[in-house]
Scaffold this motif. Structure first.
Motif, short mmCIF file in Angstrom:
data_model
loop_
_atom_site.label_atom_id
_atom_site.label_comp_id
_atom_site.label_asym_id
_atom_site.label_seq_id
_atom_site.Cartn_x
_atom_site.Cartn_y
_atom_site.Cartn_z
N SER A 9 0.85 -1.19 0.00
CA SER A 9 0.00 0.00 0.00
C SER A 9 0.89 1.24 0.00
CB SER A 9 -0.90 0.01 1.23
OG SER A 9 -0.12 0.15 2.41
N GLN A 10 0.32 2.36 -0.35
CA GLN A 10 1.11 3.59 -0.37
C GLN A 10 1.64 3.96 1.01
OE1 GLN A 10 1.89 4.91 -3.41
NE2 GLN A 10 3.45 5.97 -2.19
N PRO A 11 0.85 3.78 2.09
CA PRO A 11 1.42 4.04 3.42
C PRO A 11 2.61 3.14 3.75
CG PRO A 11 -0.98 4.05 3.54
CD PRO A 11 -0.62 3.57 2.17
N VAL A 12 2.56 1.87 3.31
CA VAL A 12 3.69 0.97 3.53
C VAL A 12 4.92 1.48 2.79
CG1 VAL A 12 4.61 -1.33 3.00
CG2 VAL A 12 2.35 -1.09 4.06
N VAL A 13 4.73 1.85 1.53
CA VAL A 13 5.86 2.36 0.73
C VAL A 13 6.42 3.63 1.35
CG1 VAL A 13 6.52 3.33 -1.50
CG2 VAL A 13 5.04 1.31 -1.41
N ASP A 14 5.57 4.55 1.71
CA ASP A 14 6.03 5.84 2.24
C ASP A 14 6.77 5.69 3.56
OD1 ASP A 14 4.88 7.06 0.06
OD2 ASP A 14 3.05 7.68 1.12
N GLY A 15 6.38 4.69 4.36
CA GLY A 15 6.96 4.57 5.69
C GLY A 15 8.08 3.57 5.82
N CYS A 16 8.45 2.90 4.74
CA CYS A 16 9.45 1.83 4.87
C CYS A 16 10.87 2.38 4.82
CB CYS A 16 9.24 0.75 3.82
SG CYS A 16 9.64 1.24 2.13
N ASN A 17 11.79 1.61 5.38
CA ASN A 17 13.18 2.06 5.49
C ASN A 17 13.86 2.22 4.14
OD1 ASN A 17 13.05 2.06 8.31
ND2 ASN A 17 13.71 -0.08 8.46
N VAL A 18 13.58 1.33 3.19
CA VAL A 18 14.28 1.40 1.92
C VAL A 18 13.88 2.65 1.15
CG1 VAL A 18 12.64 0.03 0.56
CG2 VAL A 18 15.07 0.05 -0.07
N GLU A 19 12.62 3.09 1.30
CA GLU A 19 12.19 4.31 0.64
C GLU A 19 12.86 5.53 1.29
OE1 GLU A 19 10.07 6.93 -1.94
OE2 GLU A 19 10.77 4.85 -2.04
N ARG A 20 12.98 5.51 2.60
CA ARG A 20 13.67 6.61 3.28
C ARG A 20 15.13 6.68 2.86
NH1 ARG A 20 10.99 5.36 9.22
NH2 ARG A 20 8.95 6.30 8.78
N TYR A 21 15.76 5.52 2.71
CA TYR A 21 17.15 5.50 2.24
C TYR A 21 17.25 6.05 0.82
CZ TYR A 21 21.30 3.48 0.06
OH TYR A 21 22.45 3.30 -0.67
N TRP A 24 16.99 9.68 0.98
CA TRP A 24 18.20 10.22 1.60
C TRP A 24 19.32 10.34 0.57
CZ3 TRP A 24 23.08 8.12 2.09
CH2 TRP A 24 23.96 8.73 2.98
N LEU A 25 19.45 9.33 -0.29
CA LEU A 25 20.47 9.37 -1.33
C LEU A 25 20.33 10.63 -2.18
CD1 LEU A 25 20.78 5.77 -2.85
CD2 LEU A 25 22.61 7.10 -1.78
N THR A 26 19.13 10.88 -2.63
CA THR A 26 18.89 12.05 -3.48
C THR A 26 19.22 13.34 -2.74
OG1 THR A 26 17.15 10.86 -4.66
CG2 THR A 26 17.17 13.26 -4.87
N HIS A 28 21.33 13.79 -0.43
CA HIS A 28 22.75 13.90 -0.10
C HIS A 28 23.62 13.75 -1.35
CE1 HIS A 28 21.09 13.37 3.91
NE2 HIS A 28 22.25 13.77 4.40
N ASP A 29 23.16 14.35 -2.42
CA ASP A 29 23.92 14.42 -3.67
C ASP A 29 24.21 13.05 -4.28
OD1 ASP A 29 24.06 17.22 -3.50
OD2 ASP A 29 25.78 17.09 -2.15
N GLY A 30 23.35 12.08 -3.96
CA GLY A 30 23.48 10.78 -4.60
C GLY A 30 22.67 10.75 -5.87
N PRO A 31 22.60 9.61 -6.53
CA PRO A 31 21.83 9.51 -7.77
C PRO A 31 20.34 9.63 -7.51
CG PRO A 31 22.57 7.35 -7.07
CD PRO A 31 23.23 8.32 -6.15
N ASP A 32 19.62 10.12 -8.49
CA ASP A 32 18.16 10.22 -8.42
C ASP A 32 17.58 8.93 -9.00
OD1 ASP A 32 15.57 10.98 -8.21
OD2 ASP A 32 15.63 12.55 -9.73
N LEU A 33 17.13 8.04 -8.13
CA LEU A 33 16.70 6.71 -8.54
C LEU A 33 15.21 6.57 -8.28
CD1 LEU A 33 19.70 4.93 -6.80
CD2 LEU A 33 19.49 5.38 -9.26
N PRO A 34 14.40 6.40 -9.33
CA PRO A 34 12.94 6.49 -9.17
C PRO A 34 12.29 5.32 -8.46
CG PRO A 34 13.50 5.95 -11.43
CD PRO A 34 14.79 6.26 -10.74
#
Length: 643
Positions: A9-21, A24-26, A28-34
């Motif tokens: 679900s969208q709440p699961v996606v928005d709240g999960c650790n991998v999405e936050r990471y 965070w990459l974007t 902190h000047d990391g690649p923009d990965l969709p």
């Protein structure tokens, strides 16, 4: 079900650790990965950037490093050169109010709750005892223990000193334990007087005495009074009392943390050495980004100290989660006991085996787990029927996280990810940082075709070495002899066009009819959903006359006979749901299927028995859950040879 069996679900996606990471990459000047696919592609294309970003994101407690990946050669990759750290520091950065470890035995005995502060105090006390016994950096401390809290404390106390830990469960006989732990010439043995299983107390004092006799390097034995039995003369009673300061020894990134042992089904068990740094960064990645563990979670994987999943569960402490220790039978006092225990403890992430899922379905168990979010399953291939059963009985909101990895890397190659759907019979994706491919017979990467599981770039948790293998000859032969410089794991997989992964079984037990390679798991998935079949095993044995024999062995439900009609239904099901080429030459009823002690079917040893080899030459009986079953197949081989 034709579509995914689970969609985040969208709440699961928005709240999960991998999405936050990813976000965070974007930032902190990391690649923009969709999405996850792009994140994974980047993680394997730029391993130094990826693993370096994890080091920063998780704020690994360590001294500065010179290079993230100084050498990418396999074997022998050099990670985070110059850094020093200790696994234990990463655990106790999470000390706070709350429970760190739940020790829950079978019903009838009170469980225990150990707070984070109390865990640190106990680890410091046991480390002080080990230090007084002369244990220091590089020494070996071994455990012959059930899955209890003291095993966790003993491991952490050992690791904090820079010593090396290894363990096996007390279901192993004394000779089997000596065959493993004795290789390490350990200085200290930590054990328990016994454990409770299936409603009975299992007294292990005689086995402990044999271990002490057969491992001459031992200078001390510490005994946990799990059952409260009379002590063993010359041993030290377990004590985690006293207030001592916890001080850890900083060690290089590749300093040995523990030695895990292979199953021993094809010879002497191999000691696989993993390092502090590789385990820390691999496990925080896997537990946080793939299992989505958070400090508020309760993490319970049904396992034993003999199996890598014990080490993986302990790693829940690395991300601040509460972990559960349980040394009982998952089916006692009723088939759904494991589900009931998980519900009572408000478990949010639970791990079990495909066999337990199948057993629960056949027993008509109806679990109710209101707090559960993710159900992990590994140890063998999860059949498609199990996905459907989980969705029906536990609810479509529960993610069935089937994973494939191994003791070799003490982690996973492929599994679930919270932002990707789960399809029946498939793992959602290769794990981050794993350059996973399926290779055909010519060493070419293939999609939507069965191929060898290979990893083309190093992972930090790949073994440092095998124990007592000074020139790495056995290590290279195990993983790099087929494709030099590329890890060959020994599984058949398919990587699908949508990026999911299907595991078909071990490639060293390949079914190969007329040049067509097939996986045994595809047959098990069909046969074992029949109500008359409890379990099955299929092998393909090349014959001396050039022929090929592919029998299917079945364990039947009580009161069931292998009639011609049942055989026809088994063949029809295989022909319909697998393919005509999967249909066996013979179907043979047997009283049971032999497994490793971690539940894997002994396909290769049974194949070699049926080719006429002696049992002593193909398998160590101490590594088998029921060694008497080997006689069934040896006798069958003998009868065939007399025809």
């Amino acid at each position: 079900m034709t579509g995914p069996v689970w969609i985040p679900s969208q709440p699961v996606v928005d709240g999960c650790n991998v999405e936050r990471y990813r976000q965070w990459l974007t930032a902190h000047d990391g690649p923009d990965l969709p999405d996850y696919a792009a994140l994974h592609a980047w993680s394997v294309a730029e391993p130094a950037q990826f693993w370096g970003s994890l080091w920063e994101y998780f704020d690994i407690l360590a001294t500065p490093h010179d290079e993230v990946l100084a050498s990418a050669e396999m074997p022998g990759a050099q990670w985070f050169t110059g850094a020093t750290l200790n696994y234990v520091d990463q655990v106790f950065r999470h000390v706070r109010d709350g429970i760190a470890v739940i020790d829950e035995p079978e019903p009838g005995t009170d469980g225990r709750r150990i707070s984070w502060t109390e865990l640190r105090r106990q680890v410091a006390a046991v480390a002080n005892t080990l230090r007084r016994l002369g244990v220091g950096r590089g020494d070996r401390v071994v455990g012959y223990l059930p899955n209890i809290a003291e095993a966790v404390v003993a491991f952490l106390a050992t690791a904090g000193l820079g010593a090396i830990w290894s363990s096996c469960g007390q279901d192993y006989s004394a000779p089997a334990a000596v065959a493993r732990l004795g290789q390490l010439a350990p200085k200290v043995l930590i054990t328990a007087d016994g454990y409770r299983y299936n409603g009975r107390e299992q007294d292990r004092r005689e086995a402990i005495s044999l271990l002490r006799q057969e491992i001459p390097s031992l200078e001390a034995t510490i005994v946990v009074p799990r059952l409260g039995l009379d002590g063993l003369p010359g041993t030290i009673p377990w004590s985690a009392d006293g207030d001592h300061e916890l001080t850890t020894v900083l060690v290089p990134f590749d300093h040995p943390l523990w030695v895990l042992f292979s199953s021993g089904t094809t010879g002497k068990p191999k000691g696989i050495v993993h390092g502090h740094g590789g385990v820390v960064i691999e496990h925080v990645k896997q537990l946080s980004l793939h299992l989505d563990l958070k400090p508020a979670d309760t993490f319970f994987w049904y396992t034993s100290p003999s199996w890598m999943m014990w080490n993986f569960q302990v790693a829940g402490l690395l991300v601040g989660a509460t972990i559960v220790c349980h040394d009982g039978n998952p089916g006692y006092p009723a088939p759904g006991a494991l589900w009931d225990l998980a519900a009572r403890l408000d478990v949010t992430v639970l791990g079990t085996s495909p066999a337990y899922l199948q057993a629960s379905e056949k027993a008509g168990v109806h679990p109710s787990l209101p707090t559960l979010r993710t159900l992990g399953a590994t140890g063998s291939v999860v059949p498609p029927a199990a996905y459907r059963w989980v969705a029906t009985e536990l609810g479509e909101h529960i993610a069935l996280a089937s994973t494939s990895g191994g003791t070799d890397v003490v982690s996973a190659f492929a599994g679930a990810v919270p932002t990707a759907p789960i399809w029946v019979g498939e793992m959602s994706a290769p794990c981050l940082g794993v350059a996973l491919e399926a290779w055909d017979a010519d060493g070419r990467s293939v999609i939507d075709e069965v191929g060898e599981l290979v990893v083309t770039k190093p992972m930090p948790s790949m073994p440092l070495s095998f124990w007592d293998d000074p020139d790495d000859l056995r290590y290279r032969d195990a993983y790099f002899s087929v494709y030099p410089g590329v890890w060959r794991h020994g599984d058949w997989i398919t990587i699908t066009g949508r990026g999911t992964v299907i595991v078909h079984g071990r490639s060293d037990s390949t079914l190969n009819r007329n040049g067509i390679r097939m996986g045994s798991a595809d047959i098990y998935a069909v046969v074992e959903k029949l109500p008359e079949v409890v379990e099955s095993l299929v092998i393909g044995a090349e014959q001396p006359d050039g022929g090929y024999w592919m029998p299917l062995f079945v364990v039947l439900a009580d009161g069931t006979e292998l009639t011609d009609e049942l055989q026809d239904r088994i063949r029809d099901a295989i022909r319909r749901d697998a393919s005509p080429r999967h249909v066996p030459d013979d179907i043979i009823a047997v009283p049971g299927i032999p497994h490793t002690r971690t539940g894997k079917k002994l396909e290769v040893p049974v194949k070699r028995l049926l080719q006429g080899h002696e049992a002593a030459d193909v398998v160590d009986p101490q590594s088998v859950d029921d060694a008497g079953l080997l006689d069934v197949f040896a006798e069958l081989s003998s009868r065939r040879s007399r025809r």
